[in-house]
Design a protein around this motif. Structure first.
Motif, PDB file in Angstrom:
ATOM      1  N   SER A   1      -7.475  11.546 -11.234  1.00 23.64           N
ATOM      2  CA  SER A   1      -7.911  12.527 -10.235  1.00 23.64           C
ATOM      3  C   SER A   1      -7.134  13.828 -10.364  1.00 23.64           C
ATOM      4  O   SER A   1      -7.680  14.913 -10.128  1.00 23.64           O
TER       5      SER A   1
ATOM      6  N   ARG B   1       0.817  -1.209   0.000  1.00 24.85           N
ATOM      7  CA  ARG B   1       0.000   0.000   0.000  1.00 24.85           C
ATOM      8  C   ARG B   1       0.855   1.267   0.000  1.00 24.85           C
ATOM      9  O   ARG B   1       0.745   2.075  -0.932  1.00 24.85           O
TER      10      ARG B   1
ATOM     11  N   VAL C   1      -5.357   6.124 -10.778  1.00 27.44           N
ATOM     12  CA  VAL C   1      -6.095   6.992  -9.857  1.00 27.44           C
ATOM     13  C   VAL C   1      -5.423   8.356  -9.766  1.00 27.44           C
ATOM     14  O   VAL C   1      -6.086   9.399  -9.800  1.00 27.44           O
TER      15      VAL C   1
ATOM     16  N   SER D   1      -7.030   5.041  -2.430  1.00 30.08           N
ATOM     17  CA  SER D   1      -7.246   3.923  -3.347  1.00 30.08           C
ATOM     18  C   SER D   1      -6.506   2.657  -2.929  1.00 30.08           C
ATOM     19  O   SER D   1      -6.885   1.550  -3.327  1.00 30.08           O
TER      20      SER D   1
ATOM     21  N   LEU E   1      -3.159   0.411 -10.421  1.00 25.21           N
ATOM     22  CA  LEU E   1      -4.319   1.101  -9.864  1.00 25.21           C
ATOM     23  C   LEU E   1      -3.960   2.476  -9.312  1.00 25.21           C
ATOM     24  O   LEU E   1      -4.592   3.477  -9.691  1.00 25.21           O
ATOM     25  N   PRO E   2      -2.972   2.583  -8.411  1.00 27.30           N
ATOM     26  CA  PRO E   2      -2.649   3.927  -7.908  1.00 27.30           C
ATOM     27  C   PRO E   2      -2.180   4.878  -9.005  1.00 27.30           C
ATOM     28  O   PRO E   2      -2.424   6.082  -8.920  1.00 27.30           O
TER      29      PRO E   2
ATOM     30  N   ARG F   1      -6.306  -1.986   0.186  1.00 30.75           N
ATOM     31  CA  ARG F   1      -5.966  -2.912  -0.899  1.00 30.75           C
ATOM     32  C   ARG F   1      -5.376  -4.207  -0.353  1.00 30.75           C
ATOM     33  O   ARG F   1      -4.500  -4.202   0.521  1.00 30.75           O
TER      34      ARG F   1
ATOM     35  N   CYS G   1      -6.131  11.094  -3.026  1.00 33.80           N
ATOM     36  CA  CYS G   1      -6.990  10.071  -3.651  1.00 33.80           C
ATOM     37  C   CYS G   1      -6.222   8.766  -3.853  1.00 33.80           C
ATOM     38  O   CYS G   1      -6.777   7.669  -3.676  1.00 33.80           O
ATOM     39  N   THR G   2      -4.954   8.876  -4.213  1.00 36.38           N
ATOM     40  CA  THR G   2      -4.132   7.681  -4.419  1.00 36.38           C
ATOM     41  C   THR G   2      -3.943   6.920  -3.111  1.00 36.38           C
ATOM     42  O   THR G   2      -4.005   5.686  -3.084  1.00 36.38           O
TER      43      THR G   2
END
Length: 443
Positions: A430, A132, A426, A189, A422-423, A193, A185-186
Motif C-alpha cells: 500500500s 493486532r 500490506v 488489515s 500480513l501487516p 485478525r 491500511c495496515t
C-alpha cells in the motif's frame, strides 16, 4: 556471465546470509570478509564505502544519543504511554501511529522498542487481541524510517538522488503521505485478525492454568515526578535542529554557494545534515548540562554504531561487486526500467529481505536504479520496498512475542508464518501504491 561472476555472486550471497544471522556487527564483519574474497582472491578493484551516508548516520546518532542522555527520549516515551492509555479500545489504530511518530521524529526504530510492552499491556487490559496492535506497531515503526528526515535510510536516499536534483523535501512530499496511508491500511488489515481475546485457545489455556492474573501487571502511574526543564529543552532543541534541516533543505537558495573552477557549487544536503546535527548535539549538551558520561551511555548510541558497522561492511561489499559489473547490471535492468519500472521494487524488497537493512539496500541499489533511467521520484515511491527485513523475524518481532504474554502474537512453526507477515506486506504494497499515485500527480 562467466563462472567467475557466479562464484563472486555466491560469495556475496553467502557472506550476507551468514552475517545477517548475527545482526549489524556480524553483517558488517561478513561484508569485510566478502570484500577480502572479491579483492584478494578474485582480483576485483575495491569499491568506495558510502562515506557521506555513514557520516550522516554518525552525526544523527551523536545528536540522538545526547538527547537520550538529557532525558528527552525517556520523556517522549512517557508521553507515548499516556497517549496509549487514553484510548485503550482504539489501541489497534492508536498504537501504530504513536510508535511511528516517535520513529519519524528521532530517525531510528529503536526508540519505539520501549513502547511495545505498553502496547501489549494496554491491549490486554482492554481485552483487545494484543497480536493486532503489536504486529501493526512493530511493522509501522520499522517502516517509519522511510518517512523520517533523520533516518539513516533517508540520508542514504538523499545522498543517492541529490545528484539528480532531488531534494529532501521532494522525498518527504511522497514518503510521508504514502507512509501515513500505508499505516492506516495496515491497521485495517489486522483489526479483525484472529478470534477475540476471550475466545483464543492459547489465552483460554493460560486462564485455566491461573496465569492470567499475572499477565497484566498493575497499571503504574505515568507521573514519576516533575519533568525537569532541561528535559523539555533538549527535545525542543532537537526539534529545532530537524526544522533547520528541513527549511534549508527545502530552499536551496538559502544554502551557501562557491565558485569552483568556473562553476557554482552549492552546499550538499548531506553535509548540511551532518553539520546541523552535530551543532544541535552541542547545544543540547551546553544548554541542558548533559554529563559527559551520558553522551555515549545509552542504547541509541550502541545500537546506532552497530548499524554503522553493518552499513559500512555490507555496502562496501555490494559496492565492490556492483561497481565491477556496473555496465552489465545497467544493461540487465535497462529493459526493466523501460518496460515495467515497478519491478525494480521487487528487486529492492528481495534484496532488503536478505540484507536486513533499509539503509544498506538504498546505498546498494538506488544509485543503480537512477543510472538505468528510473525517474528519481519514482524511486522515492519505491522506497518502502527497501523495508523487507520483516520477512524473517528479527529482534523487535521476537521481543514483542514475549511482551504479549497472552500468547496471541507468534513466530510460527515454519519461520515465515508469523504474526508480522500480513501487516508487513500490506504496509509495503500500500505504501508503494500510494507513493506511485503521488509520483504520477507530481510528475
Amino acid at each position: 556471465m562467466d563462472i567467475a561472476f557466479w562464484l563472486q555472486l555466491a560469495a556475496v550471497a553467502v557472506c550476507i546470509g551468514i552475517g545477517g544471522r548475527y545482526g549489524g556487527v556480524g553483517l558488517g564483519a561478513a561484508g569485510g570478509l566478502g570484500v577480502c574474497i572479491l579483492v584478494l582472491l578474485f582480483g576485483l578493484q575495491p569499491g568506495s564505502p558510502p562515506v557521506s551516508t555513514i557520516l550522516i548516520i554518525v552525526a544523527v546518532i551523536a545528536c540522538t544519543s545526547v538527547l537520550q542522555g538529557a532525558g528527552g527520549l525517556d520523556w517522549m516515551v512517557r508521553v507515548a504511554e499516556r497517549m496509549l492509555r487514553k484510548w485503550p479500545k482504539a489501541i489497534t489504530f492508536v498504537a501504530p501511529f504513536v510508535c511511528s511518530l516517535f520513529v519519524i521524529f528521532v530517525g531510528t526504530a529503536y526508540v519505539a522498542f520501549a513502547v511495545y510492552p505498553v502496547v501489549a499491556e494496554v491491549a490486554t487490559s482492554a481485552r483487545v487481541r494484543p497480536e493486532r496492535p503489536v504486529a501493526a506497531s512493530v511493522i509501522s515503526a520499522g517502516i517509519a524510517v522511510c518517512a523520517s528526515p533523520m533516518s539513516a535510510a533517508t540520508a542514504a536516499l538523499v545522498a543517492s538522488l541529490s545528484p539528480y536534483g532531488t531534494s529532501l523535501i521532494d522525498i518527504l512530499l511522497i514518503s510521508v503521505p504514502a507512509f501515513l496511508f500505508a499505516t492506516f491500511c495496515t491497521c485495517l488489515s489486522v483489526y479483525w485478525r484472529g478470534t477475540e481475546l476471550e475466545n483464543d485457545p492459547e489465552f483460554k489455556r493460560r486462564v485455566a492454568c491461573g496465569e492470567f492474573k499475572d499477565l497484566v501487571p498493575e497499571t503504574k502511574s505515568n507521573e514519576k515526578g516533575a519533568i525537569a526543564p532541561s528535559v523539555k529543552r533538549s527535545v525542543l532543541l532537537f526539534a529545532l535542529g530537524v526544522a533547520v534541516v528541513l527549511a534549508l533543505g527545502a530552499n536551496h537558495d538559502l544554502l551557501p554557494q562557491w565558485e569552483v573552477n568556473g562553476s557554482v557549487k552549492t552546499l550538499p544536503v548531506p553535509a548540511l545534515i551532518q553539520m546541523v546535527m552535530l551543532a544541535c548535539a552541542l547545544f543540547i549538551i551546553f544548554f541542558c548540562k548533559v554529563p559527559s558520561n551520558k553522551f555515549a551511555d545509552g542504547s541509541v548510541f550502541r545500537a546506532g554504531l552497530i548499524g554503522v558497522v553493518g552499513v559500512f561492511g555490507v555496502s562496501w561489499l555490494t559496492g565492490t561487486f556492483f561497481d565491477n559489473y556496473h555496465d552489465m547490471f545497467i544493461d540487465l535492468f535497462k529493459t526493466m526500467a523501460e518496460t515495467t519500472p515497478l519491478l525494480f521494487g521487487v528487486v529492492l524488497f528481495l534484496f532488503s529481505a536478505v540484507i536486513l537493512s533499509p539503509s544498506a539496500t538504498v546505498v546498494a541499489l538506488m544509485p543503480i536504479g537512477a543510472a538505468i533511467g528510473i525517474p528519481p521520484l519514482l524511486l522515492v515511491a519505491l522506497y518502502p520496498a527497501c523495508c523487507g527485513d520483516f520477512l524473517i523475524p528479527g529482534g523487535a518481532q521476537i521481543g514483542c512475542c514475549s511482551f504479549d504474554r497472552t500468547g496471541t502474537t507468534h513466530l510460527g512453526s515454519w519461520v515465515l508464518n508469523h504474526s508480522y507477515l500480513l501487516p508487513g506486506f500490506v504496509h509495503v504494497v500500500s505504501g508503494v501504491a500510494a507513493g506511485y499515485l503521488l509520483y504520477a500527480v507530481m510528475g
